[in-house]
Design a protein around this motif. Structure first.
Motif, mmCIF file in Angstrom:
data_model
loop_
_atom_site.group_PDB
_atom_site.id
_atom_site.type_symbol
_atom_site.label_atom_id
_atom_site.label_comp_id
_atom_site.label_asym_id
_atom_site.label_seq_id
_atom_site.Cartn_x
_atom_site.Cartn_y
_atom_site.Cartn_z
ATOM 1 N N LEU A 17 39.389 68.806 71.663
ATOM 2 C CA LEU A 17 38.968 67.500 72.171
ATOM 3 C C LEU A 17 37.949 66.836 71.252
ATOM 4 N N ARG A 18 37.045 67.612 70.674
ATOM 5 C CA ARG A 18 35.954 67.041 69.881
ATOM 6 C C ARG A 18 36.279 66.882 68.404
ATOM 7 N N ARG A 19 36.938 67.892 67.811
ATOM 8 C CA ARG A 19 37.120 67.895 66.353
ATOM 9 C C ARG A 19 38.569 67.907 65.905
ATOM 10 N N GLY A 20 39.486 68.102 66.834
ATOM 11 C CA GLY A 20 40.898 68.068 66.473
ATOM 12 C C GLY A 20 41.561 69.437 66.446
ATOM 13 N N ILE A 21 42.878 69.392 66.366
ATOM 14 C CA ILE A 21 43.696 70.605 66.439
ATOM 15 C C ILE A 21 43.488 71.494 65.215
ATOM 16 N N ALA A 22 43.432 70.896 64.034
ATOM 17 C CA ALA A 22 43.279 71.689 62.806
ATOM 18 C C ALA A 22 41.965 72.463 62.814
ATOM 19 N N ALA A 23 40.891 71.835 63.258
ATOM 20 C CA ALA A 23 39.593 72.523 63.329
ATOM 21 C C ALA A 23 39.648 73.674 64.323
ATOM 22 N N ALA A 24 40.332 73.470 65.451
ATOM 23 C CA ALA A 24 40.456 74.541 66.450
ATOM 24 C C ALA A 24 41.252 75.711 65.890
ATOM 25 N N LEU A 25 42.300 75.410 65.135
ATOM 26 C CA LEU A 25 43.119 76.471 64.553
ATOM 27 C C LEU A 25 42.304 77.310 63.570
ATOM 28 N N ILE A 26 41.572 76.650 62.687
ATOM 29 C CA ILE A 26 40.867 77.372 61.625
ATOM 30 C C ILE A 26 39.519 77.923 62.084
ATOM 31 N N ASP A 27 38.802 77.171 62.893
ATOM 32 C CA ASP A 27 37.438 77.576 63.256
ATOM 33 C C ASP A 27 37.331 78.356 64.563
ATOM 34 N N VAL A 28 38.388 78.343 65.376
ATOM 35 C CA VAL A 28 38.360 79.118 66.621
ATOM 36 C C VAL A 28 39.427 80.207 66.608
ATOM 37 N N TYR A 29 40.686 79.814 66.425
ATOM 38 C CA TYR A 29 41.776 80.799 66.520
ATOM 39 C C TYR A 29 41.688 81.876 65.450
ATOM 40 N N LEU A 30 41.505 81.489 64.195
ATOM 41 C CA LEU A 30 41.455 82.504 63.126
ATOM 42 C C LEU A 30 40.335 83.524 63.333
ATOM 43 N N PRO A 31 39.088 83.098 63.619
ATOM 44 C CA PRO A 31 38.051 84.111 63.871
ATOM 45 C C PRO A 31 38.368 85.012 65.065
ATOM 46 N N VAL A 32 38.913 84.435 66.128
ATOM 47 C CA VAL A 32 39.261 85.255 67.291
ATOM 48 C C VAL A 32 40.372 86.236 66.922
ATOM 49 N N LEU A 33 41.379 85.757 66.213
ATOM 50 C CA LEU A 33 42.505 86.601 65.816
ATOM 51 C C LEU A 33 42.064 87.766 64.939
ATOM 52 N N LEU A 34 41.174 87.501 63.992
ATOM 53 C CA LEU A 34 40.815 88.516 63.002
ATOM 54 C C LEU A 34 39.574 89.333 63.338
ATOM 55 N N LEU A 35 38.764 88.893 64.314
ATOM 56 C CA LEU A 35 37.525 89.617 64.612
ATOM 57 C C LEU A 35 37.495 90.298 65.976
#
Length: 199
Positions: A17-35
């Protein structure tokens, strides 16, 4: 307590909602997926049981379908990915029961179809290849540094931190070679960790 597995989903929704889909993919999903280990689940009666990374990718995928899917160019690979997910769920259904096949279908959608769709529809078209690779490599470097603890002490800090919230769930036990622990990081087993680092 297992409801904490839904927190990444709420964060991903906020970032969409705030920064867009691409930011959510890279800044939220990737860290959750890998950490965060994906063997911890929020068990919901009658519903699929999401892991942390599954909870994170669902809002991102929904936003992508609602906002970006108009320009989607279908290919044979799209059909093969969806066919794989459906075949896996159907095979589970005829060999076990509806509950297990429901969970596997959800896993296939969240771990096969949605990541494929987002990678195809966002990473290359939005010019995110370098940013994606930098984040991916940085997160794996962080996992390597944290995993030195497991190598020396024999306990997996990724598993230890979350296990108290998920009684009865967990990854593989730490295995040893020549007196040293084989690191698994958040990936469940040392062999899988090695495959992820090699890729």
């Amino acid at each position: 307590m297992a409801a904490i597995a839904g927190i990444p989903g709420a964060i991903a929704l906020f970032v969409c909602l705030r920064r867009g889909i691409a930011a959510a993919l890279i800044d939220v999903y990737l860290p959750v997926l890998l950490l965060i280990p994906d063997y911890f689940r929020w068990v919901l009666p009658g519903l699929p049981d999401p892991t942390f990374n599954e909870a994170a990718i669902i809002p991102i995928a929904v936003f992508f379908v609602l906002r970006e899917a108009r320009g989607w160019r279908f290919s044979l690979t799209d059909l093969l990915i969806v066919a794989l997910a459906l075949e896996m769920a159907y095979s589970e259904f005829i060999n076990t029961n509806y509950s297990d096949s429901q969970n596997l279908m959800f896993d296939c959608l969240a771990n096969i179809v949605a990541p494929y769709m987002l990678a195809k529809g966002l990473v290359e078209p939005k010019g995110l290849r370098v940013r994606f690779a930098q984040k991916f490599c940085g997160l794996l470097a962080l996992v390597a540094v944290i995993s030195v603890y497991q190598f020396k002490m024999g306990t997996n800090p990724f598993q230890t931190l979350l296990a108290r919230f998920f009684p009865g769930q967990g990854g593989w036990v730490t295995t040893f070679r020549y007196g040293f622990a084989r690191i698994a990081g958040p990936y469940g087993h040392a062999i899988l960790a090695g495959v992820i680092f090699a890729v």
